[in-house]
Motif scaffolding. Structure first.
Motif, mmCIF file in Angstrom:
data_model
loop_
_atom_site.group_PDB
_atom_site.id
_atom_site.type_symbol
_atom_site.label_atom_id
_atom_site.label_comp_id
_atom_site.label_asym_id
_atom_site.label_seq_id
_atom_site.Cartn_x
_atom_site.Cartn_y
_atom_site.Cartn_z
ATOM 1 N N GLN A 111 0.834 -1.196 0.000
ATOM 2 C CA GLN A 111 0.000 0.000 0.000
ATOM 3 C C GLN A 111 0.873 1.251 0.000
ATOM 4 O O GLN A 111 1.983 1.267 0.509
ATOM 5 C CB GLN A 111 -0.918 0.001 1.225
ATOM 6 N N GLY A 112 0.344 2.314 -0.569
ATOM 7 C CA GLY A 112 1.070 3.579 -0.558
ATOM 8 C C GLY A 112 2.093 3.730 -1.666
ATOM 9 O O GLY A 112 2.864 4.673 -1.666
ATOM 10 N N GLU A 113 2.143 2.785 -2.630
ATOM 11 C CA GLU A 113 3.078 2.904 -3.727
ATOM 12 C C GLU A 113 2.604 3.998 -4.685
ATOM 13 O O GLU A 113 1.459 3.997 -5.123
ATOM 14 C CB GLU A 113 3.207 1.565 -4.457
ATOM 15 N N ASP A 114 3.491 4.906 -5.031
ATOM 16 C CA ASP A 114 3.106 6.001 -5.903
ATOM 17 C C ASP A 114 3.629 5.827 -7.321
ATOM 18 O O ASP A 114 3.531 6.733 -8.142
ATOM 19 C CB ASP A 114 3.594 7.335 -5.332
ATOM 20 N N LEU A 115 4.200 4.660 -7.629
ATOM 21 C CA LEU A 115 4.676 4.353 -8.971
ATOM 22 C C LEU A 115 3.720 3.379 -9.636
ATOM 23 O O LEU A 115 3.232 2.445 -8.982
ATOM 24 C CB LEU A 115 6.086 3.749 -8.922
ATOM 25 N N ASP A 116 3.453 3.571 -10.909
ATOM 26 C CA ASP A 116 2.493 2.716 -11.597
ATOM 27 C C ASP A 116 2.847 2.643 -13.077
ATOM 28 O O ASP A 116 3.315 3.622 -13.667
ATOM 29 C CB ASP A 116 1.075 3.264 -11.431
ATOM 30 N N PHE A 117 2.634 1.468 -13.672
ATOM 31 C CA PHE A 117 2.899 1.304 -15.095
ATOM 32 C C PHE A 117 1.979 2.171 -15.946
ATOM 33 O O PHE A 117 2.280 2.436 -17.109
ATOM 34 C CB PHE A 117 2.735 -0.171 -15.483
ATOM 35 N N ALA A 118 0.853 2.596 -15.376
ATOM 36 C CA ALA A 118 -0.061 3.461 -16.129
ATOM 37 C C ALA A 118 0.586 4.795 -16.474
ATOM 38 O O ALA A 118 0.124 5.501 -17.379
ATOM 39 C CB ALA A 118 -1.344 3.687 -15.324
ATOM 40 N N ASP A 119 1.674 5.157 -15.758
ATOM 41 C CA ASP A 119 2.358 6.423 -16.045
ATOM 42 C C ASP A 119 3.181 6.358 -17.327
ATOM 43 O O ASP A 119 3.615 7.400 -17.830
ATOM 44 C CB ASP A 119 3.288 6.787 -14.881
ATOM 45 N N ILE A 120 3.426 5.151 -17.840
ATOM 46 C CA ILE A 120 4.289 4.989 -19.010
ATOM 47 C C ILE A 120 3.437 5.029 -20.277
ATOM 48 O O ILE A 120 2.565 4.171 -20.471
ATOM 49 C CB ILE A 120 5.077 3.665 -18.941
ATOM 50 N N ASN A 121 3.671 5.997 -21.123
ATOM 51 C CA ASN A 121 2.965 6.096 -22.400
ATOM 52 C C ASN A 121 3.762 5.378 -23.485
ATOM 53 O O ASN A 121 4.986 5.521 -23.572
ATOM 54 C CB ASN A 121 2.773 7.559 -22.802
ATOM 55 N N GLY A 122 3.064 4.624 -24.321
ATOM 56 C CA GLY A 122 3.737 3.903 -25.383
ATOM 57 C C GLY A 122 4.597 2.771 -24.841
ATOM 58 O O GLY A 122 4.351 2.227 -23.759
ATOM 59 N N GLN A 123 5.640 2.396 -25.596
ATOM 60 C CA GLN A 123 6.593 1.357 -25.216
ATOM 61 C C GLN A 123 5.898 0.048 -24.827
ATOM 62 O O GLN A 123 6.231 -0.579 -23.821
ATOM 63 C CB GLN A 123 7.488 1.842 -24.055
ATOM 64 N N GLU A 124 4.948 -0.376 -25.652
ATOM 65 C CA GLU A 124 4.204 -1.602 -25.336
ATOM 66 C C GLU A 124 5.107 -2.827 -25.350
ATOM 67 O O GLU A 124 4.954 -3.740 -24.532
ATOM 68 C CB GLU A 124 3.043 -1.781 -26.323
ATOM 69 N N GLY A 125 6.059 -2.865 -26.287
ATOM 70 C CA GLY A 125 6.985 -3.990 -26.340
ATOM 71 C C GLY A 125 7.862 -4.049 -25.110
ATOM 72 O O GLY A 125 8.161 -5.132 -24.589
ATOM 73 N N LEU A 126 8.268 -2.887 -24.629
ATOM 74 C CA LEU A 126 9.098 -2.820 -23.432
ATOM 75 C C LEU A 126 8.322 -3.284 -22.209
ATOM 76 O O LEU A 126 8.833 -4.034 -21.359
ATOM 77 C CB LEU A 126 9.594 -1.389 -23.240
ATOM 78 N N SER A 150 -2.560 -0.494 -15.856
ATOM 79 C CA SER A 150 -2.010 -0.226 -14.533
ATOM 80 C C SER A 150 -1.147 -1.390 -14.050
ATOM 81 O O SER A 150 -1.218 -2.511 -14.562
ATOM 82 C CB SER A 150 -3.138 0.017 -13.528
ATOM 83 N N SER A 151 -0.342 -1.108 -13.030
ATOM 84 C CA SER A 151 0.483 -2.157 -12.427
ATOM 85 C C SER A 151 -0.381 -3.268 -11.836
ATOM 86 O O SER A 151 -0.015 -4.444 -11.890
ATOM 87 C CB SER A 151 1.367 -1.556 -11.327
ATOM 88 N N GLY A 152 -1.536 -2.891 -11.266
ATOM 89 C CA GLY A 152 -2.418 -3.898 -10.678
ATOM 90 C C GLY A 152 -2.916 -4.900 -11.703
ATOM 91 O O GLY A 152 -2.978 -6.106 -11.431
ATOM 92 N N GLU A 153 -3.251 -4.432 -12.904
ATOM 93 C CA GLU A 153 -3.741 -5.334 -13.942
ATOM 94 C C GLU A 153 -2.630 -6.263 -14.428
ATOM 95 O O GLU A 153 -2.856 -7.454 -14.643
ATOM 96 C CB GLU A 153 -4.301 -4.512 -15.103
#
Length: 514
Positions: free
Chosen positions: A194-209, A413-416
């Motif tokens: 809980q309390g994590e402020d980083l998320d993959f949803a912040d990354i635009n593009g780079q689907e392969g990465l 998102s990171s959760g998904e």
């Protein structure tokens, strides 16, 4: 009169209970400690004498001999102050002989009698619990650490006066003792993410990465990201822990024990409930990375155990420093040999490297790259072939397009992503049940042969790739392990050609540059 107290010491990750034997007898006044004591242990004589004097206990002019058993193991640190002081009090009949029976005693004494915190309490208390000890007296600032071991009652003391009063059965004065037996480990584990402020949803593009990161997280594979500056390499790497499977209770205690030995656990909030993420600067020395010193301590690769070791700007690290990683990446442990013995620390971590493809960062875009072929070759040559061969996944971060940068729709998102990673992790857990293997990346050659069997079409495909790419045996096995992870993410019991082709792509990417 003779008395025996129970204390402990840490040797690498192995903890050992130490019998502190104290004998007080008539003779020339002396105070000596035997049993291979280090300089800190020998200095305990002065700390104990002054501390006892300042709490109202004057030592008589007698011969005091202290033996730390087993005597063939070297002793270091300041954790023996409290058991030596209590042992002297018991030998002088100032304390009942049964007062400290079956009780672990650890603590450093200040000259005023204050009990100061020490390192390595958690692994020692865990070893004491395995040997049937059910009570421990610790400095108040270490009491919560002992309370993490549910089988042991942890009693924290602020000073020597309170410890004496407690052992005499008179209670404590001025609230100098506190029982810490209510740490809810499961609640701490559940709150860890809980309390994590980083998320993959912040990354635009780079689907392969992001796909490569998902595969790496699902199988705990080593990952190398190559790309120009500003393409999101570091941004993605810092978010990897948010999609990794959470630490189990046993893993949390194991990782926390390493941090306890290093003196990095300061409170219950410091308990490692999420996978570690360490990002050292490229000027780090080999000793700081692997561990060492006169009295060996864990290095960063051990502090990253069960987590991620992120090396940004990988070619900027000294080549000899990177080559230190070669053996730990295979053996999952670090062995440090000293004249006093061999110390072993665990080092089962995910290595994630990020780098530019050339000094200016824009190769192979010859419209922007200004590096000569020699400069590019020299820059890439800073990473040795054996290190590169140990990277399971090599992926390219493409330059960001304008529409990717300005896109306002949130990505996955990171959760998904973590749900898919956890589903793949459950398949691995079921597959490796009854073994010591946790992730696909942990498989050895024998396990690869057993769990990564190929059908006729997939076998022919790999036979062709082995010849075309001139793979080593290690690279071949790593492709199969990555393909097994990709199949797990696809909920497939068999490794198919499509899974192998993606795994091979992650190996072909390094050949584009090297």
């Amino acid at each position: 009169m003779l008395s025996t107290m129970i204390s402990g010491a840490v040797y690498g990750m192995h903890s050992c209970l130490i019998q502190v034997e104290v004998d007080v007898s008539q003779g020339l006044p002396c105070f000596q400690i035997v049993g291979l004591p280090g300089s800190e242990v020998r200095e305990a004589r002065e700390r104990v004498k002054v501390a006892l004097k300042n709490v109202g206990v004057k030592l008589p002019p007698m011969c005091i001999n202290v033996n730390l058993s087993p005597a063939d193991l070297p002793k270091s640190g300041t954790m023996f102050d409290l058991p030596v002081a209590v042992g002297i009090m018991t030998a002088l009949a100032r304390l009942p002989k049964e007062a400290a029976e079956n009780t672990l005693l650890i603590g450093e004494l200040g000259l005023s009698g204050e009990l100061k915190p020490v390192k390595g309490v958690l692994p020692i208390v865990r070893e004491a619990a395995r040997q049937g000890i059910r009570k421990c007296i610790l400095p108040a600032r270490n009491a919560w650490e002992g309370a993490l071991v549910q089988e042991v009652e942890s009693i924290g003391m602020e000073d020597m006066e309170g410890a004496i009063s407690f052992l005499q059965g008179k209670g404590t004065r001025n609230q100098t003792a506190s029982r810490c037996s209510s740490v809810d480990l499961n609640a701490l584990i559940q709150q860890g993410g809980q309390g994590e402020d980083l998320d993959f949803a912040d990354i635009n593009g780079q689907e392969g990465l992001k796909r490569a990161a998902e595969v790496a997280a699902a199988g705990f594979h080593h990952l190398l990201i190559i790309g120009p500056p500003g393409s999101g390499k570091t941004m993605l790497a810092r978010r990897l822990p948010t999609i990794l499977p959470p630490l189990s209770l046993e893993e949390s205690l194991e990782v926390s024990s390493i941090y306890s030995i290093s003196g990095l656990l300061q409170s219950a909030a410091s308990l490692k409930t999420t996978r570690p993420f360490l990002n050292p600067h490229h000027t780090i020395t080999g000793r700081a990375l692997a561990g060492g010193g006169r009295i060996p301590m864990p290095g960063l690769i051990s502090l990253a155990h069960r987590g991620v070791l992120f090396l940004d700007e990988l070619p900027e690290f000294k080549r000899e420093t990177l080559d230190i990683l070669r053996q730990p990446l295979e053996d999952k442990k670090v062995q440090i040999a000293r004249s006093s013995g061999t110390y072993t620390y665990p080092a089962d971590f995910m290595l994630v490297g990020a780098m530019n493809p050339c000094p200016c960062g824009f190769y192979p875009d010859m419209g922007r790259c200004r590096c000569t072929p020699y400069e590019v070759k020299r820059y890439l040559g800073r990473i040795s072939g054996p290190i590169l061969d140990r990277m399971d996944i090599c992926v390219e971060a493409m330059p960001m397009e304008f529409q990717d940068i300005t896109r306002h729709t949130a990505g996955e998102s990171s959760g998904e992503i973590r749900k898919r990673v956890m589903a793949a992790r459950e398949r691995q857990k079921e597959r490796f049940q009854g073994t010591t293997i946790q992730f696909n990346a942990d498989m050895g050659a024998g396990e690869v042969e057993r769990y990564c069997k190929l059908g006729p079409a997939a076998f022919c495909y790999m036979e062709k790739m082995f010849a075309n790419m001139q793979l080593s045996a290690r690279a071949y096995h790593r492709i199969l392990k990555v393909a097994r992870t990709i199949a797990d993410l696809a909920d497939s019991s068999e490794i198919e050609e499509i899974h192998l082709s993606e795994a091979v792509f992650y190996r072909r990417m390094d050949q584009k540059y090297w």
